[in-house]
Design a protein around this motif. Structure first.
Motif, short mmCIF file in Angstrom:
data_model
loop_
_atom_site.label_atom_id
_atom_site.label_comp_id
_atom_site.label_asym_id
_atom_site.label_seq_id
_atom_site.Cartn_x
_atom_site.Cartn_y
_atom_site.Cartn_z
N ALA A 69 0.83 -1.21 0.00
CA ALA A 69 0.00 0.00 0.00
C ALA A 69 0.86 1.26 0.00
CB ALA A 69 -0.94 0.00 1.20
N GLN A 70 1.88 1.29 0.84
CA GLN A 70 2.75 2.48 0.89
C GLN A 70 3.45 2.68 -0.44
OE1 GLN A 70 2.50 4.59 3.28
NE2 GLN A 70 1.58 3.31 4.84
N SER A 71 3.96 1.59 -1.02
CA SER A 71 4.67 1.67 -2.28
C SER A 71 3.76 2.14 -3.42
CB SER A 71 5.27 0.29 -2.60
OG SER A 71 5.87 0.29 -3.86
N ALA A 72 2.56 1.56 -3.50
CA ALA A 72 1.62 1.92 -4.56
C ALA A 72 1.17 3.37 -4.44
CB ALA A 72 0.42 0.98 -4.54
N GLU A 87 -5.85 -15.03 -13.17
CA GLU A 87 -5.10 -14.33 -14.22
C GLU A 87 -3.63 -14.76 -14.26
OE1 GLU A 87 -5.86 -10.12 -13.70
OE2 GLU A 87 -8.01 -10.49 -13.47
N GLY A 88 -3.22 -15.64 -13.34
CA GLY A 88 -1.84 -16.11 -13.31
C GLY A 88 -0.84 -15.02 -12.95
N LYS A 89 -1.27 -14.11 -12.09
CA LYS A 89 -0.41 -13.00 -11.67
C LYS A 89 -0.01 -13.18 -10.21
CE LYS A 89 -2.94 -9.61 -14.42
NZ LYS A 89 -3.77 -8.41 -14.38
N PRO A 90 1.16 -12.68 -9.82
CA PRO A 90 1.48 -12.66 -8.39
C PRO A 90 0.48 -11.76 -7.66
CG PRO A 90 3.44 -12.21 -9.72
CD PRO A 90 2.26 -12.17 -10.64
N ILE A 91 0.02 -12.20 -6.51
CA ILE A 91 -0.99 -11.41 -5.78
C ILE A 91 -0.45 -10.02 -5.44
CG2 ILE A 91 -0.41 -12.36 -3.51
CD1 ILE A 91 -3.50 -12.11 -2.88
N GLY A 92 0.84 -9.92 -5.15
CA GLY A 92 1.42 -8.60 -4.84
C GLY A 92 1.30 -7.63 -6.00
N HIS A 93 1.47 -8.12 -7.22
CA HIS A 93 1.33 -7.26 -8.40
C HIS A 93 -0.12 -6.81 -8.57
CE1 HIS A 93 5.17 -8.74 -10.70
NE2 HIS A 93 5.44 -8.21 -9.53
N HIS A 94 -1.04 -7.76 -8.39
CA HIS A 94 -2.46 -7.44 -8.56
C HIS A 94 -2.93 -6.44 -7.50
CE1 HIS A 94 -6.44 -7.90 -10.15
NE2 HIS A 94 -6.93 -8.46 -9.04
N VAL A 95 -2.54 -6.67 -6.26
CA VAL A 95 -2.92 -5.77 -5.16
C VAL A 95 -2.33 -4.38 -5.39
CG1 VAL A 95 -2.64 -5.33 -2.68
CG2 VAL A 95 -3.34 -7.61 -3.50
N THR A 96 -1.08 -4.31 -5.80
CA THR A 96 -0.45 -3.02 -6.08
C THR A 96 -1.24 -2.28 -7.16
OG1 THR A 96 1.72 -3.83 -5.41
CG2 THR A 96 1.67 -1.86 -6.82
N HIS A 97 -1.61 -3.00 -8.23
CA HIS A 97 -2.39 -2.39 -9.29
C HIS A 97 -3.71 -1.85 -8.75
CE1 HIS A 97 -5.26 -3.03 -12.90
NE2 HIS A 97 -4.84 -1.79 -12.89
N LEU A 98 -4.40 -2.63 -7.93
CA LEU A 98 -5.70 -2.19 -7.42
C LEU A 98 -5.57 -1.00 -6.47
CD1 LEU A 98 -7.40 -5.64 -6.95
CD2 LEU A 98 -7.88 -3.92 -8.71
N ILE A 99 -4.49 -0.93 -5.74
CA ILE A 99 -4.29 0.24 -4.86
C ILE A 99 -3.96 1.47 -5.69
CG2 ILE A 99 -2.89 1.23 -3.00
CD1 ILE A 99 -2.78 -1.65 -1.82
N GLU A 127 4.78 0.52 -14.17
CA GLU A 127 6.10 0.34 -14.79
C GLU A 127 7.21 0.88 -13.90
OE1 GLU A 127 8.50 1.47 -18.90
OE2 GLU A 127 6.34 1.82 -18.79
N THR A 128 6.95 2.00 -13.19
CA THR A 128 7.97 2.55 -12.28
C THR A 128 8.24 1.59 -11.13
OG1 THR A 128 6.49 3.79 -10.80
CG2 THR A 128 7.23 4.92 -12.82
N LEU A 129 7.31 0.68 -10.87
CA LEU A 129 7.46 -0.31 -9.80
C LEU A 129 7.87 -1.68 -10.36
CD1 LEU A 129 4.23 0.65 -7.84
CD2 LEU A 129 6.60 1.11 -7.13
N SER A 130 8.22 -1.72 -11.66
CA SER A 130 8.63 -2.96 -12.34
C SER A 130 7.54 -4.02 -12.33
CB SER A 130 9.93 -3.52 -11.74
OG SER A 130 10.96 -2.57 -11.86
#
Length: 172
Positions: A23-26, A120-132, A162-165
């Motif tokens: 959350a902080q990163s996103a 969707e075959g995505k890491p949960i951390g990536h999906h959560v970051t996107h949603l935040i 993209e800035t978060l890779s």
């Protein structure tokens, strides 16, 4: 990293995902990308499907669970489809007392996020970051109801992630 998200965790599974860091990163990446100054805070409720379904019913008259909901502290949307909302400026009185201004509230459901990430075959951390990132953009007046607004918001999401890779979440 500056602390801009005040998190209430109602579901302990979020701790395993590292919701605090995500959350902080996103939120930081979103505000930094949009060149929004310091002095803002976001409240995040990390909950489950039952709780988010209650909120969805109460605030949107939709009784089902969803992945993320957001409530901006004030209306910031642009009037013309595809135009940028105006960036918020911190209230000088709040700053004088060392208090951040509230951008709004976000709720996110573990159950739906985990299910969507797996489907969707995505890491949960990536999906959560996107949603935040998505939720923070809503707090800032971005939306996806009108076509040009949706294109603008999705483009920003891609650029911020993209800035978060994190790979493009809309690429299939």
């Amino acid at each position: 990293m500056k602390q801009i998200v005040d998190i209430t965790t109602e579901d302990a599974r979020w701790d395993e995902v590292g919701i605090e860091e995500l959350a902080q990163s996103a939120a930081t990446a979103t505000l930094d990308f949009l060149k929004i100054s310091d002095g803002f805070e976001i409240s995040l409720l990390a909950c489950d499907d039952n709780r988010i379904a209650e909120l969805n019913s109460e605030f949107r008259d939709k009784g089902d669970a969803t992945n993320v909901l957001s409530w901006p502290s004030e209306e910031r949307a642009a009037e013309i489809d595809g135009e940028l909302p105006e960036n918020p400026e911190p209230d000088s009185q709040s700053a004088d007392f060392g208090m951040p201004d509230e951008l709004g509230d976000i709720a996110i459901s573990y159950d739906t996020c985990a299910r969507e990430a797996a489907d969707e075959g995505k890491p949960i951390g990536h999906h959560v970051t996107h949603l935040i990132v998505h939720g923070v953009l809503h707090l800032l007046g971005y939306d996806h109801i009108r076509e040009k607004d949706a294109d603008l918001m999705e483009g920003l999401e891609r650029d911020i992630l993209e800035t978060l890779s994190i790979p493009d979440p809309y690429k299939t």
